[in-house]
Scaffold this active site. Structure first.
Site, PDB file in Angstrom:
ATOM      1  N   CYS A   1       0.719  -1.118  -0.063  1.00 33.22           N
ATOM      2  CA  CYS A   1      -0.015   0.216   0.012  1.00 33.22           C
ATOM      3  C   CYS A   1       0.876   1.147   0.009  1.00 33.22           C
ATOM      4  CB  CYS A   1      -0.948  -0.026   1.099  1.00 33.22           C
ATOM      5  SG  CYS A   1      -2.419  -1.408   0.855  1.00 33.22           S
ATOM      6  N   ASP A   2       0.248   2.335  -0.143  1.00 37.75           N
ATOM      7  CA  ASP A   2       0.757   3.551  -0.463  1.00 37.75           C
ATOM      8  C   ASP A   2       1.977   4.100  -0.142  1.00 37.75           C
ATOM      9  OD1 ASP A   2      -2.066   3.374  -1.103  1.00 37.75           O
ATOM     10  OD2 ASP A   2      -2.466   5.632  -0.923  1.00 37.75           O
TER      11      ASP A   2
ATOM     12  N   CYS B   1      -6.635  -1.347  -3.344  1.00 34.09           N
ATOM     13  CA  CYS B   1      -7.614  -0.810  -4.059  1.00 34.09           C
ATOM     14  C   CYS B   1      -7.513  -0.920  -5.660  1.00 34.09           C
ATOM     15  CB  CYS B   1      -8.003   0.626  -3.887  1.00 34.09           C
ATOM     16  SG  CYS B   1      -8.195   0.882  -1.867  1.00 34.09           S
TER      17      CYS B   1
ATOM     18  N   SER C   1      -5.426  11.890  -2.744  1.00 38.44           N
ATOM     19  CA  SER C   1      -5.493  10.561  -3.154  1.00 38.44           C
ATOM     20  C   SER C   1      -5.558  10.198  -4.640  1.00 38.44           C
ATOM     21  CB  SER C   1      -6.399   9.960  -2.551  1.00 38.44           C
ATOM     22  OG  SER C   1      -6.917   8.766  -3.113  1.00 38.44           O
TER      23      SER C   1
END
Length: 556
Positions: free
Chosen positions: A119-120, A192, A467
């Site tokens: 993730c990010d 996502c 985002s």
């Protein structure tokens, strides 16, 4: 091997005793020590499946004559941290992740690393650590989530939860539909489903050569992903034996390849921050203008959510990053090395299938230019970033009246009460790296605006960031930030702001004299948060145009 420092010679008898206490045998003591930096956690959907990947990596390391050691690295789910105090910690966690991997690898004299991430901020943090340490390393990203399904339609997290909240508030959907969507949008493990920051960075990691071909798009929980994890573990041992170092792979040309693919994908604007920080750890100077130069000559070949309708699963089934590189073969740097042992050109030559509906040919792009634009002007002397691929072509030029807020919370209250109207430019300031602190993502305000039907009628500018799920005329990373006295701190309600994406301009219609007068009256602000890690972070962090970095030294 670096591990000789803790396992060879009479003086290392105590060290060996402690290692034997872990269950090692004398035979294992002779093998390369490969650390598995695992970011498994029950808190992040993108990471709940990493336990299985740990096993696959361990088996791969064992199969090729290495000895694995799993150690834990924490992570933050940006979606869960979004829209409240927790988002202050997201970007700063990138620095902690890099520091923790450096600490464990150095303290225990590891010979090599397999970095399990998804993730990010976790993926760029791990890349930064590998380059800082410069020991043989390979990255395994856990993969994207499958699309959700509801009444015959495919769903993705951002559009079908964040934007759905605003649709509910304007009576476009019912409370029951909202409840159904939240149950269906995220069907299981994985990052996502669109081209948000996590998947953008997974793809760029593969392009930079730091993960095996196919890693960036192989779906979470799939047998393909498990095989990649096994092969990565085995390959990590070879990297140690061959002394293949991250800085031999992540060169300036490799970074240029990453920027080019980012533009061709239409990826998250956060990638700019992360590539700048990664380059810093590699001892390479990147300039914001390079991103724009590459964007202007790189056509956008995919149209994935949030701006488009395709999902990461579609990109994977279309051939993944190797297929995209194939379509870029005439302009990409083909000679760059990768952890696979082959170079980019050899990976391209092995491509035998491309779905040109999902990945278009270079002479038939979705857009003639890349997905990200860098703007300059009297509001952003050091630059600002916009995800141009998410902007309606009809509003690439926008002039509006400023509505100014000194925090995300103030802006959200006003937006939620319907106080923002067509033609406004929402200004959210004191949310930069120092001012936030932590440069919070503004997904909640932008999603509210889009969900209320104002996505093409209202612009938003901030010294914070967005985002990867943001779409519309939203400009972030404005530098210098308000906390450092940047021009964004000087805007008043009603000032006219001009956005011109084709000309790369961001200006407020005020004279230099007026701006100077306002600056002379500007009072320095104290910290929003004056305790703990965030206070220390605010003291140390650089501006967004430098990647919001803390570590400025480069290991020789």
């Amino acid at each position: 091997m670096k591990s000789k420092n803790i396992k060879e010679g009479v003086d290392r008898t105590p060290h060996r005793a402690l290692l034997y206490a872990t269950g090692m045998t004398k035979k294992e003591m002779k093998k390369p020590f490969i650390g598995i930096a695992s970011s498994f956690t029950d808190l992040i959907p993108g990471h709940v499946g990493i336990r299985d990947l740990e096993r696959a990596v361990e088996n791969g390391i064992y199969s090729n004559g290495g000895h694995p050691f799993v150690f834990g690295i924490p992570g933050i789910c940006d979606g869960i941290a979004m829209g409240h105090f927790g988002m202050h910690y997201s970007l700063p966690s990138r620095e902690l992740i890099a520091d923790m991997i450096e600490t464990i690898a150095e303290a225990h004299c590891l010979d090599g690393l397999v970095l399990l991430t998804n993730c990010d901020k976790i993926t760029p943090g791990m890349l930064m650590a590998s380059l800082r340490l410069n020991i043989p390393s390979i990255i395994v990203t856990a993969g994207p989530m499958l699309s959700g399904h509801y009444h015959g339609k495919r769903l993705s997290f951002v559009r079908d939860t964040f934007e759905a909240v605003a649709k509910y508030r304007v009576n476009e959907i019912t409370e029951q539909e909202l409840s159904d969507l939240e149950m269906c949008a995220c069907p299981g493990q994985g990052s996502c489903q669109g081209l948000y920051t996590a998947n953008t960075m997974a793809c760029l990691t593969e392009v930079m050569g730091m993960s095996l071909p196919g890693t960036g798009t192989a779906l979470a929980g799939s047998a393909v992903k498990k095989r990649i994890a096994f092969e990565s573990g085995a390959r990590a041992v070879d990297l140690v034996k061959e002394n293949v170092l991250p800085r031999n792979i992540v060169t300036l040309d490799a970074l240029k390849n990453a920027v080019m693919v980012d533009m061709a994908l239409g990826g998250s604007s956060n990638s700019v921050l992360h590539l700048l920080a990664i380059a810093n750890e590699a001892g390479i100077k990147l300039d914001l203008r390079l991103f724009d130069e590459i964007s202007k000559k790189t056509p956008q070949l995919t149209s994935l959510r949030p701006a488009g309708e395709y999902f990461l699963e579609d990109l994977d089934f279309a051939g993944g990053i190797p297929a995209l590189l194939y379509e870029l073969r005439t302009i990409v740097n083909n000679n760059e090395a990768t952890v696979s042992g082959g170079n980019i050109g050899q990976i391209i030559s092995g491509v035998n299938y491309v779905n040109n509906e999902v990945i278009r040919k270079i002479d038939n792009p979705y857009r003639k230019e890349g997905g990200i634009a860098v703007l300059f002007g009297n509001l952003a002397p050091n630059g600002a970033i916009i995800k141009a691929s998410g902007v309606n072509p009809d509003i690439m030029q926008f002039t509006g009246s400023a509505v100014v807020f000194d925090s995300e919370e103030e802006a959200m209250e006003s937006i939620s009460k319907g106080k923002i109207k067509e033609g406004d430019v929402v200004v959210i300031r004191y949310e930069g790296p120092k001012g936030g602190p932590g440069m919070r993502e503004m997904l909640a305000p932008t999603s509210q605006i889009v969900g209320m039907g104002l996505g093409d009628k209202v612009a938003l500018i901030t010294d914070g960031r967005f985002s990867g799920g943001t779409r519309g005329p939203c400009i972030g990373h404005i530098s210098p930030e308000a906390q450092e006295g940047g021009p964004i701190a000087l805007i008043n309600n009603g000032d006219k702001i001009v956005i011109d994406i084709p000309k790369r301009k961001l200006n407020v219609l005020l004279s230099a004299e007026e701006l100077n007068i306002r600056k002379s009256k500007l009072h320095a602000r104290g910290k929003k948060i004056d305790y703990g890690y965030l206070s220390r972070y605010a003291d140390m962090v650089s501006s967004a145009d430098e990647g919001a970095i803390v570590n400025r030294g480069v290991r020789k």
